[in-house]
Motif scaffolding. Structure first.
Motif, mmCIF file in Angstrom:
data_model
loop_
_atom_site.group_PDB
_atom_site.id
_atom_site.type_symbol
_atom_site.label_atom_id
_atom_site.label_comp_id
_atom_site.label_asym_id
_atom_site.label_seq_id
_atom_site.Cartn_x
_atom_site.Cartn_y
_atom_site.Cartn_z
ATOM 1 N N ASP A 50 0.779 -1.252 0.088
ATOM 2 C CA ASP A 50 -0.072 -0.051 0.049
ATOM 3 C C ASP A 50 0.864 1.380 0.113
ATOM 4 O O ASP A 50 0.561 2.216 -0.885
ATOM 5 N N ASP A 51 1.790 1.310 0.887
ATOM 6 C CA ASP A 51 2.657 2.397 0.668
ATOM 7 C C ASP A 51 3.603 2.768 -0.410
ATOM 8 O O ASP A 51 3.719 3.863 -0.685
ATOM 9 N N ALA A 52 3.892 1.441 -1.003
ATOM 10 C CA ALA A 52 4.740 1.550 -2.513
ATOM 11 C C ALA A 52 3.746 2.207 -3.472
ATOM 12 O O ALA A 52 4.102 2.842 -4.290
ATOM 13 N N GLU A 53 2.527 1.706 -3.402
ATOM 14 C CA GLU A 53 1.449 2.180 -4.428
ATOM 15 C C GLU A 53 1.097 3.644 -4.152
ATOM 16 O O GLU A 53 1.069 4.363 -5.139
ATOM 17 N N LEU A 59 4.087 5.556 -5.789
ATOM 18 C CA LEU A 59 4.016 5.600 -6.988
ATOM 19 C C LEU A 59 3.067 6.313 -7.371
ATOM 20 O O LEU A 59 3.152 7.261 -8.448
ATOM 21 N N GLY A 60 1.986 6.704 -6.672
ATOM 22 C CA GLY A 60 0.815 7.685 -6.912
ATOM 23 C C GLY A 60 1.290 8.809 -6.935
ATOM 24 O O GLY A 60 1.108 9.783 -7.785
ATOM 25 N N ALA A 61 2.254 9.108 -6.062
ATOM 26 C CA ALA A 61 2.785 10.699 -5.798
ATOM 27 C C ALA A 61 3.682 10.890 -6.949
ATOM 28 O O ALA A 61 3.649 11.945 -7.743
ATOM 29 N N SER A 63 9.145 8.345 -2.622
ATOM 30 C CA SER A 63 9.239 7.455 -1.632
ATOM 31 C C SER A 63 8.116 7.554 -0.719
ATOM 32 O O SER A 63 7.711 8.855 -0.499
ATOM 33 N N ALA A 64 8.003 6.581 0.055
ATOM 34 C CA ALA A 64 6.741 6.573 1.334
ATOM 35 C C ALA A 64 7.606 6.629 2.388
ATOM 36 O O ALA A 64 9.085 6.434 2.665
#
Length: 235
Positions: free
Chosen positions: A191-194, A197-199, A210-211
C-alpha cells in the motif's frame, strides 16, 4: 541444474563448461549444449507452471509475493533492511493505442531486462501489473533503495526500442518504500509503495517518490498524464 545454470550467465557457463570438459574429457560444445538444453527445459516448465510472466520472462506476481512474504517475515524477525519498488510505465495505454499490442509487449520486455541489469543476485523482479514491474531489494537502506530506483528510471529513459522501423522512447514512474517496524503485514508495504507510485504519477511521471506520502500534498498537486492512461488500461 537449470536454475543453477540460469544464475551463471554466459561467462559462468563457459568457465563451468571448460572445467567439466577438462575433468570428464567430454567436448566443451557438448557440455554447453546440454546446459543450454536444461536451461530451456527449466524455463519452459516454469512458464507452464505460471512461475514466469509469459511476456517479460521474469517472475509472475504470485511467486514474487510468496518470496516477498518470506523476506518480509525475516526482515521483521531479524531487523534486516529491505525495500519494495513499484515501476510503472508512463502513458502506456497511449503507446499501445498508437501502435499495437506487440509494441507494448516489447516495451515491457525491454524495461524488465533493463531493470534486471541494475539488480544484485539477492534481489527479485516480477511483472506486477498491466504496465508495472515490482522489485524486492534485500538488505537495503533508504539511500541505497532510492539509488537503485533512480538508476532504473535513468536506464529506461535512455532506452531506444526498435519496433517496425521506429524508435520507441518511454519513461517510468517509481514508488519506493523501505520496510519499517510500522509495517505489520506485507500488504501495508505494498500500500505504501502504491502511494509513493501515485505521488510520482501526480508529479507528471519520469520520477521517483518514496513513502510515506502525505495525502494532502497529493490532493494539492497536479495529476500526471500517466495516471488515467494506465488505470484505464487495467493496471
Amino acid at each position: 541444474l537449470a536454475d543453477r545454470v540460469a544464475t551463471l550467465g554466459p561467462a559462468g557457463l563457459a568457465v563451468v563448461g571448460l572445467l567439466a570438459a577438462l575433468v570428464t574429457g567430454v567436448p566443451l560444445a557438448v557440455l554447453l549444449a546440454r546446459a543450454w538444453s536444461d536451461l530451456a527445459q527449466g524455463r519452459h516448465l516454469a512458464l507452464a507452471a505460471g512461475a514466469l510472466d509469459p511476456v517479460t520472462g521474469v517472475s509472475a506476481r504470485a511467486p514474487f509475493l510468496a518470496l516477498a512474504e518470506r523476506e518480509f517475515a525475516r526482515s521483521r524477525r531479524y531487523g534486516i533492511g529491505a525495500a519494495l519498488l513499484l515501476v510503472d510505465v508512463d502513458r502506456f495505454r497511449r503507446l499501445v493505442e498508437g501502435h499495437e499490442a506487440a509494441a507494448g509487449d516489447l516495451v515491457l520486455r525491454e524495461i524488465a531486462a533493463s531493470t534486471q541489469a541494475t539488480l544484485r543476485g539477492a534481489d527479485a523482479l516480477a511483472r506486477f501489473g498491466h504496465a508495472q514491474v515490482a522489485v524486492f531489494l534485500a538488505h537495503a537502506d533508504p539511500l541505497g533503495a532510492l539509488d537503485v530506483a533512480e538508476r532504473i528510471r535513468e536506464r529506461v529513459e535512455q532506452l531506444e526500442i526498435g519496433f517496425n522501423e521506429q524508435r520507441l522512447r518511454v519513461t517510468v514512474s517509481v514508488g519506493v518504500v523501505l520496510m519499517r517496524p510500522a509495517h505489520l503485514a506485507l500488504q501495508s508495504v505494498i500500500d505504501d509503495a502504491e502511494a509513493a507510485l501515485g505521488a510520482a504519477r501526480h508529479a507528471g511521471g519520469n520520477c521517483v517518490r518514496s513513502a510515506p506520502v502525505d495525502p494532502r500534498r497529493l490532493a494539492q498537486g497536479s495529476r500526471g498524464p500517466s495516471v488515467d492512461d494506465n488505470h484505464a488500461a487495467g493496471s
